[in-house]
Design a protein around this motif. Structure first.
Motif, mmCIF file in Angstrom:
data_model
loop_
_atom_site.group_PDB
_atom_site.id
_atom_site.type_symbol
_atom_site.label_atom_id
_atom_site.label_comp_id
_atom_site.label_asym_id
_atom_site.label_seq_id
_atom_site.Cartn_x
_atom_site.Cartn_y
_atom_site.Cartn_z
ATOM 1 N N LYS A 188 -2.598 -21.915 26.086
ATOM 2 C CA LYS A 188 -1.128 -22.410 26.466
ATOM 3 C C LYS A 188 -0.657 -23.079 25.328
ATOM 4 O O LYS A 188 -1.045 -24.072 24.587
ATOM 5 C CB LYS A 188 -1.268 -23.252 27.638
ATOM 6 C CG LYS A 188 0.159 -23.591 28.149
ATOM 7 C CD LYS A 188 0.215 -24.404 29.475
ATOM 8 C CE LYS A 188 1.214 -24.922 29.714
ATOM 9 N NZ LYS A 188 1.709 -25.830 30.796
ATOM 10 N N ALA A 189 0.585 -22.811 25.000
ATOM 11 C CA ALA A 189 1.436 -23.332 24.085
ATOM 12 C C ALA A 189 2.829 -23.815 24.405
ATOM 13 O O ALA A 189 3.248 -23.295 25.167
ATOM 14 C CB ALA A 189 1.771 -22.414 22.848
ATOM 15 N N ASP A 190 3.052 -25.246 24.282
ATOM 16 C CA ASP A 190 4.220 -25.858 24.636
ATOM 17 C C ASP A 190 5.007 -25.848 23.348
ATOM 18 O O ASP A 190 4.867 -26.633 22.548
ATOM 19 C CB ASP A 190 3.838 -27.198 25.259
ATOM 20 C CG ASP A 190 4.996 -27.900 25.709
ATOM 21 O OD1 ASP A 190 6.152 -27.403 25.301
ATOM 22 O OD2 ASP A 190 5.128 -28.930 26.498
ATOM 23 N N THR A 191 5.823 -24.958 23.358
ATOM 24 C CA THR A 191 6.778 -24.813 21.878
ATOM 25 C C THR A 191 7.670 -26.036 21.819
ATOM 26 O O THR A 191 8.309 -26.100 20.834
ATOM 27 C CB THR A 191 7.254 -23.484 21.988
ATOM 28 O OG1 THR A 191 8.274 -23.284 23.026
ATOM 29 C CG2 THR A 191 6.679 -22.432 22.025
ATOM 30 N N ARG A 192 7.942 -26.793 22.843
ATOM 31 C CA ARG A 192 8.847 -28.147 22.592
ATOM 32 C C ARG A 192 8.060 -28.863 21.979
ATOM 33 O O ARG A 192 8.874 -29.925 21.373
ATOM 34 C CB ARG A 192 9.194 -28.397 24.190
ATOM 35 C CG ARG A 192 10.066 -27.331 24.860
ATOM 36 C CD ARG A 192 10.244 -27.901 26.282
ATOM 37 N NE ARG A 192 8.658 -28.172 27.039
ATOM 38 C CZ ARG A 192 8.391 -28.581 28.082
ATOM 39 N NH1 ARG A 192 9.433 -29.242 28.767
ATOM 40 N NH2 ARG A 192 7.386 -28.796 28.355
ATOM 41 N N LEU A 193 6.849 -29.207 21.970
ATOM 42 C CA LEU A 193 5.845 -29.963 21.388
ATOM 43 C C LEU A 193 5.394 -29.528 19.816
ATOM 44 O O LEU A 193 5.349 -30.560 19.028
ATOM 45 C CB LEU A 193 4.841 -30.474 21.971
ATOM 46 C CG LEU A 193 4.995 -31.242 23.579
ATOM 47 C CD1 LEU A 193 3.583 -31.223 24.148
ATOM 48 C CD2 LEU A 193 5.733 -32.362 23.389
ATOM 49 N N GLY A 244 1.238 -25.566 11.364
ATOM 50 C CA GLY A 244 0.854 -24.444 10.917
ATOM 51 C C GLY A 244 -0.895 -24.260 10.827
ATOM 52 O O GLY A 244 -1.598 -23.292 10.414
ATOM 53 N N GLN A 245 -1.222 -25.133 11.383
ATOM 54 C CA GLN A 245 -2.785 -25.545 11.369
ATOM 55 C C GLN A 245 -3.490 -24.347 12.032
ATOM 56 O O GLN A 245 -4.489 -23.957 11.851
ATOM 57 C CB GLN A 245 -3.315 -26.737 11.854
ATOM 58 C CG GLN A 245 -2.952 -28.051 10.739
ATOM 59 C CD GLN A 245 -3.537 -27.761 9.639
ATOM 60 O OE1 GLN A 245 -4.792 -27.583 9.478
ATOM 61 N NE2 GLN A 245 -2.700 -27.662 8.522
ATOM 62 N N ASP A 251 10.098 -17.828 13.237
ATOM 63 C CA ASP A 251 11.004 -18.039 11.881
ATOM 64 C C ASP A 251 11.271 -19.526 11.629
ATOM 65 O O ASP A 251 11.755 -20.008 10.585
ATOM 66 C CB ASP A 251 12.509 -17.304 11.875
ATOM 67 C CG ASP A 251 12.223 -15.721 12.020
ATOM 68 O OD1 ASP A 251 11.076 -15.261 11.356
ATOM 69 O OD2 ASP A 251 13.062 -14.921 12.345
ATOM 70 N N ASP A 252 11.277 -20.496 12.767
ATOM 71 C CA ASP A 252 11.511 -21.550 12.719
ATOM 72 C C ASP A 252 10.180 -22.764 12.467
ATOM 73 O O ASP A 252 10.121 -23.662 12.387
ATOM 74 C CB ASP A 252 12.145 -22.257 13.871
ATOM 75 C CG ASP A 252 13.605 -21.789 14.103
ATOM 76 O OD1 ASP A 252 14.410 -21.566 12.952
ATOM 77 O OD2 ASP A 252 14.091 -21.316 15.236
#
Length: 65
Positions: A5-10, A15-16, A29-30
């Motif tokens: 699960k990825a919380d893009t807000r955090l 890039g690790q 892109d961000d």
């Protein structure tokens, strides 16, 4: 079965995760994490798990299904 699960807000875009397991993680892109799959196969699971532990912002987590 492992699910990522990825919380893009955090996400801080370090890039690790991409450097550790590019078969599972990418960046938009961000620089924000983008999952290529949330169910890594057996070949990618160990590296994906390691990538989650390296995430400096704790934006990634593992759910066991």
């Amino acid at each position: 079965m492992m699910r990522i699960k990825a919380d893009t807000r955090l996400c801080v875009g370090s890039g690790q995760c991409v450097l550790t397991e590019p078969a599972v993680f990418d960046q938009d892109d961000d620089g924000i994490v983008a999952l290529l799959t949330d169910h890594p196969d057996d070949q990618s699971a160990a590296q994906a798990h390691h990538a989650v532990t390296l995430c400096p912002s704790r934006a990634l987590s593992i759910l066991q299904e």
